[in-house]
Design a protein around this motif. Structure first.
Motif, PDB file in Angstrom:
ATOM      1  N   MET A 174       6.334   5.933  -8.563  1.00  0.00           N
ATOM      2  CA  MET A 174       6.940   5.223  -7.948  1.00  0.00           C
ATOM      3  C   MET A 174       6.421   5.709  -6.761  1.00  0.00           C
ATOM      4  SD  MET A 174       6.660   2.000  -6.790  1.00  0.00           S
ATOM      5  CE  MET A 174       7.301   0.861  -8.076  1.00  0.00           C
ATOM      6  N   GLN A 175       7.130   6.825  -6.202  1.00  0.00           N
ATOM      7  CA  GLN A 175       7.198   8.083  -5.170  1.00  0.00           C
ATOM      8  C   GLN A 175       6.258   7.420  -4.531  1.00  0.00           C
ATOM      9  OE1 GLN A 175       9.969  10.728  -5.296  1.00  0.00           O
ATOM     10  NE2 GLN A 175      11.792   9.035  -5.758  1.00  0.00           N
ATOM     11  N   ALA A 217      12.476   5.243  -3.780  1.00  0.00           N
ATOM     12  CA  ALA A 217      12.528   4.429  -4.960  1.00  0.00           C
ATOM     13  C   ALA A 217      13.019   5.635  -5.956  1.00  0.00           C
ATOM     14  CB  ALA A 217      11.089   4.244  -5.100  1.00  0.00           C
ATOM     15  N   THR A 244      10.431   2.680   0.167  1.00  0.00           N
ATOM     16  CA  THR A 244       9.618   1.644  -0.968  1.00  0.00           C
ATOM     17  C   THR A 244      10.471  -0.771  -0.348  1.00  0.00           C
ATOM     18  OG1 THR A 244       9.270   2.287  -2.863  1.00  0.00           O
ATOM     19  CG2 THR A 244       9.029   0.460  -3.619  1.00  0.00           C
ATOM     20  N   SER A 304       3.678   6.654  -5.129  1.00  0.00           N
ATOM     21  CA  SER A 304       2.620   5.745  -4.440  1.00  0.00           C
ATOM     22  C   SER A 304       2.969   4.729  -3.175  1.00  0.00           C
ATOM     23  CB  SER A 304       2.186   4.284  -5.923  1.00  0.00           C
ATOM     24  OG  SER A 304       3.415   3.881  -6.348  1.00  0.00           O
ATOM     25  N   THR A 305       4.017   4.839  -3.083  1.00  0.00           N
ATOM     26  CA  THR A 305       4.745   4.562  -1.392  1.00  0.00           C
ATOM     27  C   THR A 305       4.569   5.559  -0.811  1.00  0.00           C
ATOM     28  OG1 THR A 305       7.005   3.219  -3.249  1.00  0.00           O
ATOM     29  CG2 THR A 305       6.870   4.423  -0.340  1.00  0.00           C
ATOM     30  N   ALA A 350       2.089  -0.500  -7.536  1.00  0.00           N
ATOM     31  CA  ALA A 350       2.985  -0.262  -7.520  1.00  0.00           C
ATOM     32  C   ALA A 350       2.732  -0.278  -9.333  1.00  0.00           C
ATOM     33  CB  ALA A 350       3.769  -1.780  -7.631  1.00  0.00           C
TER      34      ALA A 350
END
Length: 243
Positions: free
Chosen positions: A198-199, A193, A182, A201-202, A237
């Motif tokens: 978040m992982q 992350a 990230t 989406s990253t 994010a």
């Protein structure tokens, strides 16, 4: 209380009982018909019976098959991508936020109406040199996150990129160690992350944005609704996107 005497028994006279007529035996079936019926019955085994009773399982549609048949350029590209997803253990054995790399890629890219056939074909032609991180930046990445290549999110992202481009996963991991992290390598904000939201989406944003950097325009907009790198990262994010 009066005594209850035993009741007198009624003894029937066998000779006086009317003779019952014996039922007439049914006509004997011809021998060959009886044998055929018996053989036909015994030859239906339990496996056949179960197979007849079991409902047919509908075949699962191949992701992206609606884009074109196997004799079209996009159809061949899709078939190659799906084959690479199926054969890569990292694309199927690593789960982040309920998704494997195969399921996320299929839903967000192959089956997305916003991603064009031309973009799918262009992905399959991207080379490792178009994606590779320069040596100076690699050193920064490995200094900040030394174990990056062992992280599930890195392997997850590499699996998607490898499926799309046909580049060997190990080659990609060596060339682009920052996949799945990230932030941006040349900024103070670069980390692995912890949260799975978040992982995931990253991983998907790295996929679309690194391919944007390799020359495939419109891919950020197709998945995130906006093409700009920073704005699309913000959408990612906060949990936005078209997938």
């Amino acid at each position: 209380m009066s005594r209850i005497d035993s009741r007198p028994r009624v003894i029937s006279n066998p000779s006086a009982a009317p003779s019952r007529a014996q039922p007439e035996a049914p006509a004997q079936q011809p021998a060959n018909v009886a044998r055929a019926a018996a053989v036909g019955h015994t030859q239906v085994n339990s496996f056949e019976g179960a197979a007849r009773a079991r409902p047919a399982v509908a075949a699962q549609p191949i992701p992206g098959a609606w884009r074109g048949g196997p004799d079209t350029e996009v159809g061949r590209a899709v078939q190659s991508i799906v084959s690479r997803l199926q054969s890569n253990p990292d694309a199927n054995n690593i789960t982040i936020k309920g998704d494997t790399a195969a399921s996320l890629f299929s839903r967000a890219i192959l089956d997305s109406k916003h991603v064009t056939n031309e973009q799918i074909i262009a992905m399959s032609k991207v080379t490792v040199d178009q994606l590779a991180t320069d040596e100076k930046t690699k050193a920064k990445v490995l200094k900040k996150v030394p174990e990056v290549r062992d992280l599930p999110v890195h392997k997850f992202t590499v699996a998607m990129m490898s499926a799309a481009t046909g580049i060997d996963p190990q080659t990609l991991s060596q060339a682009v160690p920052d996949l799945g992290l990230t932030g941006a390598p040349n900024t103070p904000l670069l980390y692995a992350a912890k949260g799975e939201g978040m992982q995931r989406s990253t991983a998907l944003h790295d996929f679309t944005d690194y391919l944007r950097g390799a020359g495939i325009k419109g891919l950020n907009k197709a998945v995130w609704g906006v093409e700009n790198r920073i704005l699309s990262a913000i959408v990612s994010a906060v949990g936005g996107g078209r997938y």
